[in-house]
Design a protein around this motif. Structure first.
Motif, PDB file in Angstrom:
ATOM      1  N   TRP A   1       0.831  -1.205   0.000  1.00 36.61           N
ATOM      2  CA  TRP A   1       0.000   0.000   0.000  1.00 36.61           C
ATOM      3  C   TRP A   1       0.867   1.257   0.000  1.00 36.61           C
ATOM      4  CZ3 TRP A   1      -0.432   4.212   3.212  1.00 36.61           C
ATOM      5  CH2 TRP A   1      -1.573   5.011   3.056  1.00 36.61           C
ATOM      6  N   TRP A   2       1.892   1.265   0.849  1.00 42.18           N
ATOM      7  CA  TRP A   2       2.771   2.431   0.934  1.00 42.18           C
ATOM      8  C   TRP A   2       3.538   2.649  -0.372  1.00 42.18           C
ATOM      9  CZ3 TRP A   2       8.096   3.044   0.590  1.00 42.18           C
ATOM     10  CH2 TRP A   2       8.580   4.305   0.970  1.00 42.18           C
ATOM     11  N   ALA A   3       4.019   1.557  -0.985  1.00 39.99           N
ATOM     12  CA  ALA A   3       4.805   1.666  -2.220  1.00 39.99           C
ATOM     13  C   ALA A   3       3.956   2.234  -3.363  1.00 39.99           C
ATOM     14  CB  ALA A   3       5.357   0.296  -2.609  1.00 39.99           C
ATOM     15  N   VAL A   4       2.696   1.778  -3.454  1.00 38.86           N
ATOM     16  CA  VAL A   4       1.823   2.270  -4.522  1.00 38.86           C
ATOM     17  C   VAL A   4       1.464   3.738  -4.284  1.00 38.86           C
ATOM     18  CG1 VAL A   4      -0.440   2.009  -5.622  1.00 38.86           C
ATOM     19  CG2 VAL A   4       0.891  -0.018  -5.024  1.00 38.86           C
ATOM     20  N   ARG A   5       1.145   4.087  -3.048  1.00 39.04           N
ATOM     21  CA  ARG A   5       0.786   5.478  -2.766  1.00 39.04           C
ATOM     22  C   ARG A   5       1.975   6.409  -2.976  1.00 39.04           C
ATOM     23  NH1 ARG A   5      -0.248   8.233   3.003  1.00 39.04           N
ATOM     24  NH2 ARG A   5       2.004   8.009   2.856  1.00 39.04           N
ATOM     25  N   ASP A   6       3.152   5.952  -2.549  1.00 39.12           N
ATOM     26  CA  ASP A   6       4.354   6.773  -2.705  1.00 39.12           C
ATOM     27  C   ASP A   6       4.731   6.931  -4.173  1.00 39.12           C
ATOM     28  OD1 ASP A   6       6.768   8.087  -1.438  1.00 39.12           O
ATOM     29  OD2 ASP A   6       7.770   6.522  -2.602  1.00 39.12           O
ATOM     30  N   GLY A   7       4.506   5.860  -4.958  1.00 32.28           N
ATOM     31  CA  GLY A   7       4.897   5.904  -6.369  1.00 32.28           C
ATOM     32  C   GLY A   7       3.918   6.634  -7.261  1.00 32.28           C
ATOM     33  N   THR A   8       2.640   6.618  -6.893  1.00 35.47           N
ATOM     34  CA  THR A   8       1.609   7.232  -7.746  1.00 35.47           C
ATOM     35  C   THR A   8       0.980   8.477  -7.136  1.00 35.47           C
ATOM     36  OG1 THR A   8      -0.177   5.872  -6.810  1.00 35.47           O
ATOM     37  CG2 THR A   8       1.052   4.962  -8.671  1.00 35.47           C
ATOM     38  N   GLY A   9       1.134   8.622  -5.814  1.00 36.98           N
ATOM     39  CA  GLY A   9       0.500   9.749  -5.139  1.00 36.98           C
ATOM     40  C   GLY A   9      -0.992   9.578  -4.961  1.00 36.98           C
TER      41      GLY A   9
ATOM     42  N   THR B   1      -3.949   7.682  -3.016  1.00 37.58           N
ATOM     43  CA  THR B   1      -4.362   6.832  -1.901  1.00 37.58           C
ATOM     44  C   THR B   1      -5.432   5.843  -2.348  1.00 37.58           C
ATOM     45  OG1 THR B   1      -3.891   8.606  -0.327  1.00 37.58           O
ATOM     46  CG2 THR B   1      -5.334   6.826   0.425  1.00 37.58           C
ATOM     47  N   GLU B   2      -6.300   6.292  -3.244  1.00 34.65           N
ATOM     48  CA  GLU B   2      -7.380   5.423  -3.742  1.00 34.65           C
ATOM     49  C   GLU B   2      -6.808   4.210  -4.479  1.00 34.65           C
ATOM     50  OE1 GLU B   2     -11.340   5.604  -6.662  1.00 34.65           O
ATOM     51  OE2 GLU B   2     -10.178   7.422  -6.242  1.00 34.65           O
ATOM     52  N   LEU B   3      -5.815   4.440  -5.325  1.00 37.04           N
ATOM     53  CA  LEU B   3      -5.189   3.342  -6.054  1.00 37.04           C
ATOM     54  C   LEU B   3      -4.464   2.401  -5.088  1.00 37.04           C
ATOM     55  CD1 LEU B   3      -4.619   2.055  -8.778  1.00 37.04           C
ATOM     56  CD2 LEU B   3      -2.604   3.532  -8.998  1.00 37.04           C
ATOM     57  N   ALA B   4      -3.818   2.968  -4.080  1.00 36.62           N
ATOM     58  CA  ALA B   4      -3.115   2.154  -3.079  1.00 36.62           C
ATOM     59  C   ALA B   4      -4.115   1.274  -2.325  1.00 36.62           C
ATOM     60  CB  ALA B   4      -2.356   3.047  -2.101  1.00 36.62           C
ATOM     61  N   ASN B   5      -5.278   1.846  -1.991  1.00 37.26           N
ATOM     62  CA  ASN B   5      -6.320   1.060  -1.318  1.00 37.26           C
ATOM     63  C   ASN B   5      -6.804  -0.085  -2.200  1.00 37.26           C
ATOM     64  OD1 ASN B   5      -6.194   2.777   0.871  1.00 37.26           O
ATOM     65  ND2 ASN B   5      -7.930   4.028   0.227  1.00 37.26           N
ATOM     66  N   THR B   6      -6.969   0.192  -3.485  1.00 28.79           N
ATOM     67  CA  THR B   6      -7.437  -0.831  -4.427  1.00 28.79           C
ATOM     68  C   THR B   6      -6.443  -1.982  -4.518  1.00 28.79           C
ATOM     69  OG1 THR B   6      -8.648   0.796  -5.740  1.00 28.79           O
ATOM     70  CG2 THR B   6      -8.093  -1.294  -6.820  1.00 28.79           C
ATOM     71  N   LYS B   7      -5.171  -1.663  -4.637  1.00 30.95           N
ATOM     72  CA  LYS B   7      -4.145  -2.703  -4.756  1.00 30.95           C
ATOM     73  C   LYS B   7      -4.046  -3.528  -3.474  1.00 30.95           C
ATOM     74  CE  LYS B   7      -2.929  -1.981  -8.944  1.00 30.95           C
ATOM     75  NZ  LYS B   7      -3.201  -3.025  -9.972  1.00 30.95           N
ATOM     76  N   ALA B   8      -4.172  -2.856  -2.329  1.00 33.18           N
ATOM     77  CA  ALA B   8      -4.136  -3.582  -1.058  1.00 33.18           C
ATOM     78  C   ALA B   8      -5.339  -4.519  -0.944  1.00 33.18           C
ATOM     79  CB  ALA B   8      -4.119  -2.602   0.108  1.00 33.18           C
ATOM     80  N   LEU B   9      -6.513  -4.062  -1.377  1.00 35.40           N
ATOM     81  CA  LEU B   9      -7.710  -4.907  -1.359  1.00 35.40           C
ATOM     82  C   LEU B   9      -7.563  -6.091  -2.311  1.00 35.40           C
ATOM     83  CD1 LEU B   9     -10.753  -2.445  -1.181  1.00 35.40           C
ATOM     84  CD2 LEU B   9     -10.138  -4.229   0.466  1.00 35.40           C
ATOM     85  N   GLU B  10      -6.975  -5.860  -3.472  1.00 34.56           N
ATOM     86  CA  GLU B  10      -6.745  -6.948  -4.427  1.00 34.56           C
ATOM     87  C   GLU B  10      -5.830  -8.003  -3.810  1.00 34.56           C
ATOM     88  OE1 GLU B  10      -7.156  -4.462  -8.648  1.00 34.56           O
ATOM     89  OE2 GLU B  10      -5.190  -5.120  -7.925  1.00 34.56           O
ATOM     90  N   PHE B  11      -4.796  -7.526  -3.113  1.00 33.26           N
ATOM     91  CA  PHE B  11      -3.852  -8.465  -2.486  1.00 33.26           C
ATOM     92  C   PHE B  11      -4.543  -9.303  -1.420  1.00 33.26           C
ATOM     93  CE2 PHE B  11      -0.998  -9.620   0.952  1.00 33.26           C
ATOM     94  CZ  PHE B  11       0.050 -10.235   0.289  1.00 33.26           C
ATOM     95  N   ILE B  12      -5.275  -8.657  -0.503  1.00 40.70           N
ATOM     96  CA  ILE B  12      -5.875  -9.401   0.608  1.00 40.70           C
ATOM     97  C   ILE B  12      -7.000 -10.312   0.113  1.00 40.70           C
ATOM     98  CG2 ILE B  12      -7.653  -7.731   1.255  1.00 40.70           C
ATOM     99  CD1 ILE B  12      -5.372  -9.774   3.612  1.00 40.70           C
ATOM    100  N   THR B  13      -7.715  -9.893  -0.947  1.00 40.04           N
ATOM    101  CA  THR B  13      -8.756 -10.753  -1.514  1.00 40.04           C
ATOM    102  C   THR B  13      -8.136 -11.984  -2.173  1.00 40.04           C
ATOM    103  OG1 THR B  13     -10.146  -8.815  -1.944  1.00 40.04           O
ATOM    104  CG2 THR B  13     -10.743 -10.854  -3.057  1.00 40.04           C
ATOM    105  N   GLY B  14      -7.098 -11.749  -2.963  1.00 38.68           N
ATOM    106  CA  GLY B  14      -6.408 -12.873  -3.596  1.00 38.68           C
ATOM    107  C   GLY B  14      -5.794 -13.809  -2.571  1.00 38.68           C
TER     108      GLY B  14
END
Length: 329
Positions: free
Chosen positions: A60-68, A70-83
């Motif tokens: 989550w931190w890497a995505v938010r830091d790389g893209t700026g 927070t919404e995208l970081a939340n989405t990726k974190a949700l994808e990870f925990i769901t998978g």
């Protein structure tokens, strides 16, 4: 297929997996062959879950830091925990097959740790290759998703139909083939795969167990990998959530082996999960089901099945001393 995850996170991910396996091997060698109790299994399960959650936070931190974003970081974190949850859930059925194999061959519990460790390494290598190939196929041929979805639907229906039925390992064609090809001793020789019998080097039952566990990994990888592609097409999320679910497989086996009878209906829930994921994949271009909703559905199905299993679990036979006490009263 592409990912927005930075290269350094790939390096960190590979490093965590390698270090985890090395530490697991060191602990395994230091402890030697011994029975794994419920307390030890729970402790190790908590360690693996905590490591996975910590990695999700890092993602989550890497995505938010790389893209700026927070919404995208939340989405990726949700994808990870769901998978992760889906792969962990499907691994439960895998574990029950392992339990059947160990029971059939009467593998001493002290020897089961090594078999599971080798199975985990094989599963990591196999799934990495299959995920990369599957990702390339989806990137080149989008319609492959429909085939994956249909396959999961059929698999879920077959799993529901087979639930509650006792599998017969004696009729397993792979086992019959192995026995025809290899002369096998009747008894184990510690954790060795080969032994000397009448001056001849022959296989031990441990080698057959390893072979069957490896074949089981292949079968379940074919089921589970399409399921994660229904959640995300990001190769990093697909691979990392799958591998982290596998890393805790050995501890989860010993934990569930002690409670197998209490979750006797879990296979029905897993069948419903597969049907839901298969339908989601087949409708991917018609209805976009949010990741959070998918996570909620999977959690709800598993929770209902587990509670239902506990409420309807068959009662264990009473201890003779308990029967005598009741008679005295």
């Amino acid at each position: 297929m592409s990912t927005i995850v930075p290269m350094w996170l790939w390096v960190v991910f590979v490093g965590i997996v390698v270090v985890s396996l090395i530490l697991d091997f060191v602990v395994l060698r230091k402890q030697g062959a011994h029975d794994v109790g419920v307390k030890e299994a729970i402790n190790w399960s908590l360690v693996w879950v905590a490591l996975s959650v910590a990695f999700m936070g890092l993602l989550w931190w890497a995505v938010r830091d790389g893209t700026g974003s927070t919404e995208l970081a939340n989405t990726k974190a949700l994808e990870f925990i769901t998978g992760y949850l889906i792969e962990k859930s499907l691994a439960v059925d895998n574990i029950f097959v392992f339990l059947m194999i160990f029971t059939y061959f009467a593998v001493p519990s002290a020897y089961q740790k090594r078999v599971l460790m080798m199975g985990i390494i094989g599963a990591i290598v196999l799934r990495t290759v299959m995920i990369l190939v599957g990702g390339w196929l989806i990137a080149q041929f989008h319609w492959i998703l429909y085939l994956f979805g249909a396959f999961l639907l059929v698999t879920g229906i077959k799993m529901w139909w087979a639930s509650g039925k006792e599998p017969d390992l004696e009729d397993n064609p792979a086992l019959k083939l192995l026995r025809r090809v290899l002369p096998v001793s009747k008894n184990f020789d510690g954790e060795r795969f080969f032994t000397l019998e009448n001056g001849r080097r022959i296989a031990t039952p441990m080698l057959l167990v390893i072979a069957l566990v490896g074949m089981t990994d292949v079968i379940f990888a074919v089921d589970s990998i399409p399921a994660i592609f229904a959640i995300t097409s990001d190769p990093f999320i697909v691979l990392s959530s799958n591998i982290f679910a596998i890393l805790g497989l050995r501890a989860m086996y010993f934990l569930l082996a002690a409670m197998a009878s209490k979750f006797h209906l879990l296979s029905y829930g897993l069948a419903v999960v597969l049907v839901f994921i298969g339908a989601k994949m087949m409708l991917i271009d018609v209805i976009k089901i949010p990741v959070l909703l998918s996570l909620g559905v999977v959690v709800a199905i598993l929770a209902i099945t587990m509670v239902w299993s506990l409420r309807t679990a068959p009662k264990l036979p009473e201890h003779p001393s308990d029967e005598a006490r009741k008679a005295a009263d």
